[in-house]
Design an enzyme around this catalytic site. Structure first.
Site, PDB file in Angstrom:
ATOM      1  N   LYS A 167       0.838  -1.200   0.000  1.00 48.63           N
ATOM      2  CA  LYS A 167       0.000   0.000   0.000  1.00 48.63           C
ATOM      3  C   LYS A 167       0.877   1.256   0.000  1.00 48.63           C
ATOM      4  O   LYS A 167       0.625   2.205  -0.745  1.00 48.63           O
ATOM      5  CB  LYS A 167      -0.920  -0.027   1.215  1.00 48.63           C
ATOM      6  CG  LYS A 167      -1.955   1.100   1.220  1.00 48.63           C
ATOM      7  CD  LYS A 167      -2.849   1.025   2.447  1.00 48.63           C
ATOM      8  CE  LYS A 167      -3.967   0.009   2.273  1.00 48.63           C
ATOM      9  NZ  LYS A 167      -3.795  -1.235   2.986  1.00 48.63           N
TER      10      LYS A 167
ATOM     11  N   ARG B 212      -3.058   3.302   8.395  1.00 48.68           N
ATOM     12  CA  ARG B 212      -3.428   2.174   7.529  1.00 48.68           C
ATOM     13  C   ARG B 212      -2.307   1.145   7.465  1.00 48.68           C
ATOM     14  O   ARG B 212      -1.133   1.488   7.274  1.00 48.68           O
ATOM     15  CB  ARG B 212      -3.745   2.685   6.119  1.00 48.68           C
ATOM     16  CG  ARG B 212      -4.662   3.883   6.125  1.00 48.68           C
ATOM     17  CD  ARG B 212      -4.765   4.538   4.759  1.00 48.68           C
ATOM     18  NE  ARG B 212      -5.467   3.701   3.821  1.00 48.68           N
ATOM     19  CZ  ARG B 212      -5.462   3.905   2.502  1.00 48.68           C
ATOM     20  NH1 ARG B 212      -4.738   4.894   1.989  1.00 48.68           N
ATOM     21  NH2 ARG B 212      -6.118   3.104   1.710  1.00 48.68           N
TER      22      ARG B 212
ATOM     23  N   THR C 224      -7.408  -0.708   8.991  1.00 52.44           N
ATOM     24  CA  THR C 224      -7.301   0.720   8.702  1.00 52.44           C
ATOM     25  C   THR C 224      -8.107   1.475   9.756  1.00 52.44           C
ATOM     26  O   THR C 224      -9.199   1.039  10.139  1.00 52.44           O
ATOM     27  CB  THR C 224      -7.861   1.032   7.296  1.00 52.44           C
ATOM     28  OG1 THR C 224      -6.963   0.537   6.313  1.00 52.44           O
ATOM     29  CG2 THR C 224      -8.020   2.537   7.093  1.00 52.44           C
TER      30      THR C 224
ATOM     31  N   GLN D 248      -1.550   9.106   6.962  1.00 46.98           N
ATOM     32  CA  GLN D 248      -1.845  10.175   6.007  1.00 46.98           C
ATOM     33  C   GLN D 248      -2.797  11.190   6.606  1.00 46.98           C
ATOM     34  O   GLN D 248      -3.617  10.861   7.472  1.00 46.98           O
ATOM     35  CB  GLN D 248      -2.520   9.590   4.750  1.00 46.98           C
ATOM     36  CG  GLN D 248      -1.611   8.853   3.811  1.00 46.98           C
ATOM     37  CD  GLN D 248      -2.408   8.325   2.626  1.00 46.98           C
ATOM     38  OE1 GLN D 248      -3.087   7.312   2.752  1.00 46.98           O
ATOM     39  NE2 GLN D 248      -2.320   9.013   1.507  1.00 46.98           N
TER      40      GLN D 248
ATOM     41  N   GLN E 184      -5.948   5.009  -2.555  1.00 46.39           N
ATOM     42  CA  GLN E 184      -5.303   3.710  -2.823  1.00 46.39           C
ATOM     43  C   GLN E 184      -5.566   3.301  -4.262  1.00 46.39           C
ATOM     44  O   GLN E 184      -6.572   3.679  -4.869  1.00 46.39           O
ATOM     45  CB  GLN E 184      -5.811   2.619  -1.884  1.00 46.39           C
ATOM     46  CG  GLN E 184      -5.146   1.270  -2.036  1.00 46.39           C
ATOM     47  CD  GLN E 184      -3.620   1.332  -1.900  1.00 46.39           C
ATOM     48  OE1 GLN E 184      -2.962   2.280  -2.314  1.00 46.39           O
ATOM     49  NE2 GLN E 184      -3.038   0.307  -1.327  1.00 46.39           N
TER      50      GLN E 184
ATOM     51  N   ARG F 278      -4.689  -0.443  -6.544  1.00 41.14           N
ATOM     52  CA  ARG F 278      -4.048  -1.752  -6.579  1.00 41.14           C
ATOM     53  C   ARG F 278      -4.418  -2.439  -7.887  1.00 41.14           C
ATOM     54  O   ARG F 278      -5.460  -2.128  -8.479  1.00 41.14           O
ATOM     55  CB  ARG F 278      -4.495  -2.611  -5.391  1.00 41.14           C
ATOM     56  CG  ARG F 278      -5.985  -2.845  -5.325  1.00 41.14           C
ATOM     57  CD  ARG F 278      -6.388  -3.754  -4.170  1.00 41.14           C
ATOM     58  NE  ARG F 278      -6.174  -3.143  -2.894  1.00 41.14           N
ATOM     59  CZ  ARG F 278      -7.060  -2.376  -2.256  1.00 41.14           C
ATOM     60  NH1 ARG F 278      -8.232  -2.120  -2.813  1.00 41.14           N
ATOM     61  NH2 ARG F 278      -6.788  -1.871  -1.069  1.00 41.14           N
TER      62      ARG F 278
ATOM     63  N   HIS G 144     -15.214 -35.879 -24.830  1.00 39.41           N
ATOM     64  CA  HIS G 144     -14.874 -37.191 -24.281  1.00 39.41           C
ATOM     65  C   HIS G 144     -15.927 -37.758 -23.341  1.00 39.41           C
ATOM     66  O   HIS G 144     -16.388 -38.884 -23.497  1.00 39.41           O
ATOM     67  CB  HIS G 144     -13.537 -37.112 -23.536  1.00 39.41           C
ATOM     68  CG  HIS G 144     -13.352 -38.248 -22.581  1.00 39.41           C
ATOM     69  ND1 HIS G 144     -13.666 -38.130 -21.244  1.00 39.41           N
ATOM     70  CD2 HIS G 144     -12.971 -39.520 -22.775  1.00 39.41           C
ATOM     71  CE1 HIS G 144     -13.460 -39.305 -20.650  1.00 39.41           C
ATOM     72  NE2 HIS G 144     -13.026 -40.144 -21.557  1.00 39.41           N
TER      73      HIS G 144
END
Length: 849
Positions: free
Chosen positions: A22, A106, A125, A172, A298, A300, A808
């Protein structure tokens, strides 16, 4: 102290080991022009390591992790949450904190927000944390969240060891938004890379992430909102003045208002595209909106999207899965992919460890397109429906004049009148296999790789000789003709299923029955039966009475069928001859559940049943108007069916027989490369293409070890992905649907491939070697390839997630007289192991009882 606390403005994506996934992502995001990231700092993994290693209690608990994860994890969390933080670390953190400000604290694990695993929601968080003591307390809580039950379990599933995971903490400046949410720069449901999907709610994003509210959902494409659904946003989470957050109900009038305007949604989507372009892959982005605009908290990688094949141009393309036709939807290693591509004609591409055929040009053709959809839909209705969905979209596939030559059935009709063609085809294939074994012997190094590559290309001439496909189609067309005409004339459904019983020449059905003969050789000897459950049973069999005969029977079976295995189109998969223990569960099941001579009795019973059905059908036809002509035509098609239907399985048997010859020679060469110090392990070559292996033997593959490790990591990320039946160049994965309304409530729709109805215990199995089957069980599995055939001797019915009329499982189920339904989406998750189910093989559905 710079090793313990660093500012976000100092960090980029390469800092994962020090600041976690992160933290590294946030530092990298802050470097993108036009992207606002709240300022802050990271308490690094070095600080975490220093604190936990200094505590004897925590060190002792870490060593015990794995004994009883729930209990030890709880003790670890308590110990970490109360651990003493060194004064110099406290001072470094304090120096970064404004006592008048509020912060988000976080967790940032080193395995978090990676390309292979997001760890979303696994660590803690905390929002609106006010004051230095509170920040320090919540840093410890974030460290402790590394040891929650969910995080420990997630790491174990991902194969991440205890010492590989470390924790950093991001601190933050708090943003107080009027709206917040999540944005996916590709549609998370369909995979479409051109659609941005935005979820939005009022206040902090925690209510939305936690699933407490029905969010507004916006879809943005090409700079415009193409879809907007306003959710019932009953709750919002807001920051409180003294720190922390509070949940409150949103008034009725405000709930109906959109959290974002269309203009705001478009601006947010543009921001998402900028972030995606920076990271070079679709992103899952957390955002919030306050009076200063959008802030990104964020981003990701989206780890669940199926990769898109590399296209030669920027035009739209449509890809059809090869795996759904070959009963191999699992990921293949690079060597397997390259060998299969070299074997197959046509434009074949790979993505996500799976193979696809680009059918765009055929789909665009006025005549070839409808023919393709009909043919594939006849084989797999879900695939056909998915193709029709794509073809029906205005402008996606541009229609083109048909330039394909007209194809007739003349060759096929000639073959149907010449039953000897099958014997000739098989004889030529057997001779070609012996030539291969002779010519490959003694070759090594570049000479061997040259030979293999050339021989695979020449093998196409054998596999695709002019008589081959018509011989296969002759049996299939006879099946369809009989089913269609007998249903029309007599009202009987799927009559070919019975007429196919014990049809001669099917090498795969013979393979399953031949294992009954192996059981006959073993059954009289108790010590042999016991020894089969030992790892080295083949070598030790001569030590016990009857063991030599048993070993000879097993070796004879392996001589004929030992080249087969699960996923056999992938040359890297272990063959039965390489792992004979794979067959032991089926042998022991036959010893317990079959009577001596069961092979011959089953064949005789199947033949007599088919002959009786033929006499009945012909007699009933002769009673109809123009009945004699109908009976004559039907009798001719029955002869064609029983002559050619068994050959359907032989070309693949010959193919995997050749593959095993190649593999034995290639692995011998790989072992030579290990002895020369070029490779660490012989199976490293599985992560190279055939051409790269060739270059390796010529000492022309630079950084080979790095390439192998990168490919190994890629393969690991591909394994959990679900291969789509149809994939577009926009990334959209289409599954298709059954269009029918005739099913009982709660029934699971599928494709009827083998007539009859059976009720029994469902055995959900993914590996034949671990399947515990008893007589009367119904096998429920993602797919079956020929390696599953020995299990068909025991079961009473079959349900698969993948398959068609001529794949099959369908062919063998018909020959063995087993009711079967294939193409049942998500069968292995919707049907529970041990549950009683009823399989309607005539009508194509499964009931859960």
């Amino acid at each position: 102290m710079s090793g313990y606390v660093v500012g976000l403005d100092e960090i980029d994506r390469t800092w994962v080991a020090l600041v976690g996934g992160k933290g590294a992502q946030l530092g990298e995001l802050a470097r993108i022009g036009g992207v606002r990231v709240p300022s802050g700092f990271c308490v690094t993994t070095e600080a975490f390591e220093r604190v936990v290693t200094a505590s004897p209690v925590i060190s002792e608990l870490l060593d015990r992790l794995g004994e009883d994860d729930d209990k030890v994890g709880a003790e670890l969390r308590r110990a970490v949450e109360t651990v003493a933080v060194p004064d110099d670390l406290v001072a470094a953190i304090t120096a970064r904190i404004d006592e008048r400000g509020a912060y988000a604290v976080r967790s940032s694990g080193t395995a978090e927000d990676s390309a292979g695993a997001s760890f979303a929601g696994q660590h803690d968080t905390y929002l609106n944390v006010v004051g230095t003591p509170a920040v320090l307390d919540h840093v410890r809580r974030c460290w402790a969240s590394l040891f929650t039950e969910r995080a420990v379990a997630y790491r174990r599933r991902g194969g991440i060891g205890r010492h590989e995971a470390r924790m950093a903490v991001v601190v933050q400046r708090m943003v107080f938004p009027r709206a917040a949410g999540i944005m996916f720069t590709a549609d998370p449901v369909t995979g479409n890379r051109k659609v941005t999907s935005i979820d939005a709610g009022f206040g902090l994003g925690e209510a939305l992430v936690s699933g407490l509210v029905n969010a507004d959902v916006y879809q943005v494409r090409d700079g415009a909102v193409v879809s907007a659904r306003i959710g019932d946003k009953r709750l919002a989470i807001e920051a409180t003045a003294g720190g922390g957050t509070v949940r409150h109900e949103v008034d009725l009038e405000r709930r109906k208002r959109p959290a974002l305007s269309d203009d705001e949604a478009v601006r947010l989507a543009d921001l998402g595209r900028k972030i995606e372009a920076h990271f070079h892959r679709p992103q899952d982005v957390e955002w919030c909106l306050d009076d200063d605009g959008f802030a990104i908290v964020q981003s990701r990688p989206i780890t669940t999207l199926f990769p898109i094949p590399v296209a030669p141009d920027d035009q739209n393309h449509v890809y059809v899965s090869v795996g759904h036709q070959q009963m191999m939807t699992e990921a293949m290693k690079p060597l397997g992919l390259s060998v299969w591509k070299l074997t197959s004609p046509g434009h074949m591409v790979d993505a996500g460890g799976r193979l696809f055929v680009d059918v765009t040009a055929r789909l665009a053709s006025e005549t070839a397109g409808p023919a393709l959809m009909k043919a594939l839909g006849q084989s797999d209705p879900l695939l056909g429906d998915a193709l029709r969905t794509v073809a029906g979209r205005a402008g996606f596939v541009t229609a083109a004049p048909d330039e394909s030559p007209h194809v007739t059935n003349t060759r096929q009709e000639q073959l149907a009148a010449d039953p000897g063609i099958v014997a000739g085809l098989i004889e030529r294939r057997q001779a070609a296999l012996e030539v291969l074994k002779r010519d490959i012997a003694g070759r090594t190094g570049p000479e061997l790789l040259d030979f293999v590559i050339t021989d695979i290309r020449e093998m196409r001439n054998i596999l695709f000789e002019p008589a081959n496909l018509p011989a296969i189609m002759a049996g299939m067309e006879a099946t369809w003709w009989l089913n269609d005409h007998v249903r029309e004339w007599l009202g009987e459904v799927n009559v070919a299923d019975t007429l196919t019983l014990a049809a001669p020449g099917n090498v795969t059905s013979e393979m399953g029955l031949a294992l009954l003969d192996v059981a006959d050789a073993i059954r009289p000897y108790r010590q042999v039966v016991d020894l089969l459950q030992e790892d080295d049973f083949l070598e030790r069999l001569p030590e016990v009475p009857g063991g030599t005969d048993a070993r000879d029977a097993i070796n004879a079976y392996l001589e004929t069928y030992g080249m087969r295995c699960v996923g056999e189109i992938d040359i890297t998969r272990p063959r039965w001859s390489e792992q004979p223990a794979t067959l032991v569960p089926m042998i022991l099941s036959n010893v317990r559940n079959a009577e001596p001579g069961a092979h011959a009795r089953r064949v005789d019973q199947g033949r007599r049943t088919a002959e009786a059905k033929e006499r009945e059908v012909l007699a009933r036809l002769r009673e109809l108007p123009d009945g004699e002509a109908k009976a004559v035509e039907a009798e001719r098609m029955i002869r064609q069916l029983r002559t050619f239907i068994g050959y359907r399985e032989y070309p693949k048997y010959h193919l995997v027989s050749r593959y095993f010859v190649y593999k034995q020679a290639l692995m011998a060469e790989a072992r030579r490369q290990v002895e020369a110090g070029v490779l660490t392990d012989a199976e490293d070559v599985f992560f190279l293409t055939l051409e790269e292996f060739h270059a390796l033997t010529r000492q022309e593959l630079p950084a080979g070890e790095e390439l192998i490790e990168r490919r190994r990591a890629e393969f690991t990320s591909y394994v959990p992905l679900t291969a789509p039946r149809v994939l577009t160049s926009e990334g959209e994965a289409l599954t298709g649907a059954y269009r029918r309304g005739d099913l009982p409530p709660g029934a699971l729709a599928g494709l009827a491939v083998s007539a009859g109805t059976v009720e029994g215990r469902a055995r959900v199995a993914f590996d034949m070697g671990e399947a515990e089957l008893a007589p009367g069980d119904i096998l429920v599995t993602p797919f079956t390839d020929p390696s599953w055939t020995p299990a068909f001797v025991t079961i009473a019915g079959l349900v698969t997630e993948v398959g068609g009329q001529m794949t099959h499982g369908a062919v063998i189920a018909r020959e063995y007289g087993l009711p079967a339904v294939v193409g049942v989406e998500n069968a292995t998750s919707l049907i529970k192991d041990g549950q009683r189910i009823r399989v309607h093989g005539t009508d194509g559905f499964v009931e859960l009882i």
